[in-house]
Design a protein around this motif. Sequence first.
Motif: not given
Ligand code: P6P
Length: 337
Positions: A121-123, A217-219, A248-250, A263-267, A281-283
């Motif tokens: 259960l992601d997010g 917020g992480n900029y 905030g939910s991938l 584009i989705y970014m989690y740097p 199991y996510e990327c």
């Molecule tokens: P942040 C949810 O915890 C998750 O793994 C992804 O679904 C989501 O994109 C990211 O983390 C959100 O993280 O730090 O922006 O709250």
Amino acid sequence: MTNTNQKKTLGEFIFENQAAFPYSTGELSKLINAIRLAAKITNHEVNKAGLVDILGDAGNTNIQGENQQKLDVYANTKFIQTLKQRGIVCGIASEEEEDFIAVNSQDGKNNNQYVVLIDPLDGSSNIDVNASVGTIFSIYRRISAVGQPVQLEDFLQPGKNQVAAGYIMYGTSTILVYSTGNGVNGFTLNPALGTFYHSHPNMRFPEQGNIYSVNEGNYVHFSDGVKKYIKYCQKEEGDRPYSSRYIGSLVSDFHRNLIKGGIYMYPRIGPTQKGKLRLTYECNPMAFLTEQANGAASTGSGRILDVEPKTLHQREALFCGNTEMVKKLEAFIAEKD
Ligand code: P6P
């Protein structure tokens, strides 16, 4: 409203396409069917979460040291149970489980060919605020000898070895999106019938993307290249500024970008941190879907699907979506970082 009986069901689609799957002895079809069942069970609970005492913390933490939400635990239990019962997999790994789970087939051996990795259960932090959440799954054929106990190496294969991957998004409607390497297809659940219908055939990123998804917020912690790309997205020039959208939910952010383009970014956050998302199991499953939908998925300096995992829960930066957007980001990183 489209008349659902004009659309194929997920079961019909799986049956009609299993011949196209190079390894199919019907096992993969049974596996996708097991995921379908677990998705329906989880969906039922997610949809009534507000009415029963299943919201909020389970009172413990997972391997990541994150508060486990009750629905996380519920979804984890149901997916593991369903996958085990069908006697198709030889091993399961989950965000909620420290180690992988070896699954013996009925004869007590490990004759099954597939391993499954899940984020059940992601997010989940969105659960209490009624925002959409999702399940992510990734499927490989084992590389260790059939009949022997499943090994960690079976779970630490590079993402390019995946034979299938997908997600279920529990949102305003519940949709299962997956690929077995022949494109991406989406199936929407008709809750009245408990049947998934083929609502999104051959899903591909639109030619042009104009949405960027990142937690700004992480900029201050981003690298110079990522910062420069975000400013590029915001600049009044040509087809820009792009729209900023971040749930905030991938699964939810990815699904929107797949349909609308983006584009989705989690740097990485700072020079030491690898990123928040877990590679296996996510990327990897999201990168598999991205490439199957004519997009690109990058660590910022290389293809996600080429990364050789070292540990089950290792983290990785993820940039995925329209190819030209990802390539532009990589150019800024190459120039600046
Ligand atoms: P942040 C949810 O915890 C998750 O793994 C992804 O679904 C989501 O994109 C990211 O983390 C959100 O993280 O730090 O922006 O709250």
